[in-house]
Design a protein around this motif. Sequence first.
Motif, mmCIF file in Angstrom:
data_model
loop_
_atom_site.group_PDB
_atom_site.id
_atom_site.type_symbol
_atom_site.label_atom_id
_atom_site.label_comp_id
_atom_site.label_asym_id
_atom_site.label_seq_id
_atom_site.Cartn_x
_atom_site.Cartn_y
_atom_site.Cartn_z
ATOM 1 N N GLY A 147 -79.511 90.094 -77.529
ATOM 2 C CA GLY A 147 -80.009 91.433 -77.292
ATOM 3 C C GLY A 147 -79.871 92.305 -78.527
ATOM 4 O O GLY A 147 -79.695 91.813 -79.643
ATOM 5 N N THR A 148 -79.942 93.628 -78.328
ATOM 6 C CA THR A 148 -79.973 94.553 -79.460
ATOM 7 C C THR A 148 -78.794 95.520 -79.439
ATOM 8 O O THR A 148 -78.204 95.780 -78.387
ATOM 9 N N VAL A 149 -78.511 96.045 -80.633
ATOM 10 C CA VAL A 149 -77.550 97.144 -80.791
ATOM 11 C C VAL A 149 -78.262 98.275 -81.524
ATOM 12 O O VAL A 149 -79.210 98.051 -82.275
ATOM 13 N N ALA A 150 -77.794 99.479 -81.315
ATOM 14 C CA ALA A 150 -78.388 100.643 -81.960
ATOM 15 C C ALA A 150 -77.958 100.728 -83.418
ATOM 16 O O ALA A 150 -76.786 100.537 -83.743
ATOM 17 N N CYS A 151 -78.926 101.009 -84.283
ATOM 18 C CA CYS A 151 -78.631 101.209 -85.705
ATOM 19 C C CYS A 151 -78.853 102.657 -86.131
ATOM 20 O O CYS A 151 -78.848 102.962 -87.323
ATOM 21 N N ASP A 152 -79.048 103.566 -85.157
ATOM 22 C CA ASP A 152 -79.218 104.977 -85.490
ATOM 23 C C ASP A 152 -77.895 105.735 -85.442
ATOM 24 O O ASP A 152 -77.859 106.964 -85.442
ATOM 25 N N SER A 153 -76.801 104.978 -85.416
ATOM 26 C CA SER A 153 -75.455 105.527 -85.562
ATOM 27 C C SER A 153 -74.610 104.486 -86.274
ATOM 28 O O SER A 153 -74.959 103.302 -86.307
ATOM 29 N N THR A 154 -73.517 104.911 -86.860
ATOM 30 C CA THR A 154 -72.689 103.998 -87.652
ATOM 31 C C THR A 154 -71.569 103.392 -86.808
ATOM 32 O O THR A 154 -71.274 103.837 -85.700
ATOM 33 N N GLY A 155 -70.949 102.368 -87.376
ATOM 34 C CA GLY A 155 -69.797 101.746 -86.747
ATOM 35 C C GLY A 155 -70.035 100.309 -86.350
ATOM 36 O O GLY A 155 -71.117 99.747 -86.550
ATOM 37 N N ASN A 156 -68.981 99.707 -85.797
ATOM 38 C CA ASN A 156 -69.050 98.330 -85.321
ATOM 39 C C ASN A 156 -69.939 98.278 -84.090
ATOM 40 O O ASN A 156 -69.759 99.039 -83.140
ATOM 41 N N LYS A 157 -70.920 97.380 -84.101
ATOM 42 C CA LYS A 157 -71.875 97.262 -83.008
ATOM 43 C C LYS A 157 -71.746 95.876 -82.395
ATOM 44 O O LYS A 157 -72.115 94.874 -83.011
ATOM 45 N N GLU A 158 -71.219 95.809 -81.192
ATOM 46 C CA GLU A 158 -70.928 94.526 -80.555
ATOM 47 C C GLU A 158 -71.689 94.378 -79.249
ATOM 48 O O GLU A 158 -71.884 95.344 -78.517
#
Length: 201
Positions: A97-108
Motif C-alpha cells: 500500500g501507500t504512505v503519505a509523502c506530504d509530511s515528514t517523518g518515518n512512514k510505516e
Amino acid sequence: MGFISPVPDFPEKLGIVAVEASAFGIYSIPGWFYAWGTTYVVGAGTIYYIPIFVARTTTYTGIATDVVTAAGAGSVARMGIYQCAAGNPAGLVLDAGTVACDSTGNKEISITQTLNRGWYFLAIVTNDSSPTLRAMDSTYSVSAPLGAYGTSIGAGGPTTRLALMVGSRLTDAANGLVTPAPAPAASIQLGSLPLVWLKDV
C-alpha cells in the motif's frame, strides 16, 4: 538489465543487515551493511528495486521509509516486495500500500509477511518527484547482498550495481504494483540509494 544470477544460497557468516533501532522497533534492510546516511530526491513514477537477502525464514510486521522533505498535498509512496529470479525482480510477493509523502517523518505500513530464506527485492515508487527520502551513501563503506557486476546503461565498461529501477510507472504508484515486475531499464551504481526498511520486532 539485472544482477548477475545469485548463487543458490548465501553463507550464514555474511548474513549482515543494515539496522535502524528506534522506540518503535527494529528495522533492517536484510543482507545490507552501510556506514553513512544521506538523502535522495526520488523521480516521480520511478520504481526503485532494492535487492535483499533474508538469511532465515522471518515474519515481518512492517515496511517503512523516511520522508526528510515533504512534497505537495496528495503525494504518496507505494512500497512492496518482489521475488528475485535470475538476478531480476520477478513475481509480486506483497503490495503493502501507500504512505503519505506530504509530511515528514518515518512512514510505516503494518504488514504480516513471512519470507523464506532467499533473495528478494524491496520496491518503492512515488507519484511525485518532490519528496526527499532517507538514503544510504554508497561513496562510503557499503556491502550489498548481490554485489553485482555488469555493463552499465549507456557505457561500455563494467560497473557495480546497487539497485535497479524503471521509469514511467505512475500508474503503479496510484493503482498498485503489478506482477510480474516491470523490467528494470537502469541501475544505481554509485551515490545515494533510497531506503526501504522491514520491521521484524
